[in-house]
Design an enzyme around this catalytic site. Structure first.
Site, PDB file in Angstrom:
ATOM      1  N   GLU A 196       0.839  -1.199   0.000  1.00  0.00           N
ATOM      2  CA  GLU A 196       0.000   0.000   0.000  1.00  0.00           C
ATOM      3  C   GLU A 196       0.875   1.250   0.000  1.00  0.00           C
ATOM      4  O   GLU A 196       0.565   2.251  -0.671  1.00  0.00           O
ATOM      5  CB  GLU A 196      -0.909  -0.003   1.230  1.00  0.00           C
ATOM      6  CG  GLU A 196      -1.774   1.237   1.381  1.00  0.00           C
ATOM      7  CD  GLU A 196      -2.235   1.454   2.807  1.00  0.00           C
ATOM      8  OE1 GLU A 196      -2.686   2.571   3.094  1.00  0.00           O
ATOM      9  OE2 GLU A 196      -2.138   0.519   3.628  1.00  0.00           O
ATOM     10  N   ASP A 228       0.614   3.971  -2.931  1.00  0.00           N
ATOM     11  CA  ASP A 228       0.260   5.368  -2.699  1.00  0.00           C
ATOM     12  C   ASP A 228       1.086   6.276  -3.608  1.00  0.00           C
ATOM     13  O   ASP A 228       0.571   7.244  -4.191  1.00  0.00           O
ATOM     14  CB  ASP A 228       0.503   5.720  -1.229  1.00  0.00           C
ATOM     15  CG  ASP A 228       0.246   7.189  -0.932  1.00  0.00           C
ATOM     16  OD1 ASP A 228      -0.929   7.607  -0.940  1.00  0.00           O
ATOM     17  OD2 ASP A 228       1.220   7.928  -0.706  1.00  0.00           O
ATOM     18  N   ASP A 248      -7.205   1.084   0.571  1.00  0.00           N
ATOM     19  CA  ASP A 248      -5.871   0.577   0.902  1.00  0.00           C
ATOM     20  C   ASP A 248      -5.492  -0.602   0.007  1.00  0.00           C
ATOM     21  O   ASP A 248      -4.366  -0.683  -0.499  1.00  0.00           O
ATOM     22  CB  ASP A 248      -5.818   0.139   2.370  1.00  0.00           C
ATOM     23  CG  ASP A 248      -5.904   1.305   3.342  1.00  0.00           C
ATOM     24  OD1 ASP A 248      -5.762   2.459   2.902  1.00  0.00           O
ATOM     25  OD2 ASP A 248      -6.115   1.061   4.547  1.00  0.00           O
ATOM     26  N   GLU A 276      -4.668   0.517  -3.542  1.00  0.00           N
ATOM     27  CA  GLU A 276      -3.300   1.034  -3.631  1.00  0.00           C
ATOM     28  C   GLU A 276      -2.286  -0.106  -3.588  1.00  0.00           C
ATOM     29  O   GLU A 276      -1.276  -0.083  -4.306  1.00  0.00           O
ATOM     30  CB  GLU A 276      -3.034   2.012  -2.493  1.00  0.00           C
ATOM     31  CG  GLU A 276      -3.730   3.350  -2.668  1.00  0.00           C
ATOM     32  CD  GLU A 276      -3.392   4.340  -1.574  1.00  0.00           C
ATOM     33  OE1 GLU A 276      -3.455   5.552  -1.831  1.00  0.00           O
ATOM     34  OE2 GLU A 276      -3.075   3.902  -0.441  1.00  0.00           O
TER      35      GLU A 276
END
Length: 240
Positions: free
Chosen positions: A51, A55, A123, A126
């Protein structure tokens, strides 16, 4: 490399097909499996590190799409649009479009936590981007399908300025430069029948007023103040 569990391998292959990627795409299946494993299943082997990578990936893709699609767009508007594109709300919506929840392994009390569902999906989305990026160390498994969504969403956002989240963009800027959040001070004013100016808002940072705006609601007034502050800060940055 395939997983040792044929059923899980088949599930992940179905997901990759939903993304529109070719059957022989160079996906690292163990990474994709990890990207869809919630921390409630394993404290060590879960999606948290992927994650973190994802991001950065989603922000890069959003930035590239905006730069390629709207080359004349001011950088302040870029940042405001991107803040919407990479928000949990949008990422969770995209995750829903691909039924990501069907592939996400969740255990314990998290299975019934409806309040945290949006955050979990965002989450995991990502993390999937992180897994796909690390499979090739480039964006060849990400941009072919994510670009379509970001172009469509960016067009919608630009056609409806109310969707530009300048509060999020300003918060991101102040955290990056000062490691703190801006403060909003809102008052109801005597609008004398003008519903567009019912509230006025000021945004402050470390004792300094950054901007001011008005609106028919508290939220609208805060957004107007944030827009004035953010664009002024970016203009100062660009001219320095």
């Amino acid at each position: 490399m395939s997983l040792s569990y044929p059923r899980r391998q088949k599930q992940l292959q179905n997901l990759v097909q939903k993304l529109g990627l070719p059957t022989q795409a160079p996906v690292q299946w163990h990474l994709l499996d990890l990207a869809l494993t919630h921390p409630s299943v394993s404290a060590q082997a879960n999606y948290e590190q992927l994650e973190f990578i994802g991001d950065a990936v989603v922000r890069l893709v959003a930035a590239e799409v905006l730069w390629e699609t709207y080359p004349e767009c001011p950088v302040g508007e870029f940042a405001a649009i991107r803040s919407v594109l990479v928000s949990d709300r949008i990422l969770a919506t995209l995750a829903d479009e691909y039924d990501l929840g069907m592939y996400l392994l969740v255990a314990g009390s998290a299975t019934g936590d409806k309040a945290g569902e949006e955050s979990r999906l965002a989450d995991a989305f990502e993390a999937v981007l992180g897994a796909l990026y690390l499979s090739t160390h480039n964006l060849e498994l990400v941009r072919p399908w994510l670009d379509i969504h970001f172009k469509q969403l960016a067009a919608q956002i630009r056609s409806d300025p109310a969707r530009l989240n300048y509060k999020a963009a300003l918060q991101e800027w102040t955290q990056a430069h000062y490691k703190c959040l801006p403060e909003y001070r809102v008052q109801e004013i005597n609008h004398r029948g003008n519903i567009h100016d019912r509230f006025t808002a000021q945004v402050w940072l470390q004792g300094r007023k950054l901007g001011q705006g008005t609106g028919r609601s508290i939220k609208a007034a805060e957004q107007a103040a944030a827009q004035a502050a953010f664009l002024a800060l970016k203009q100062q940055e660009d001219s320095s």
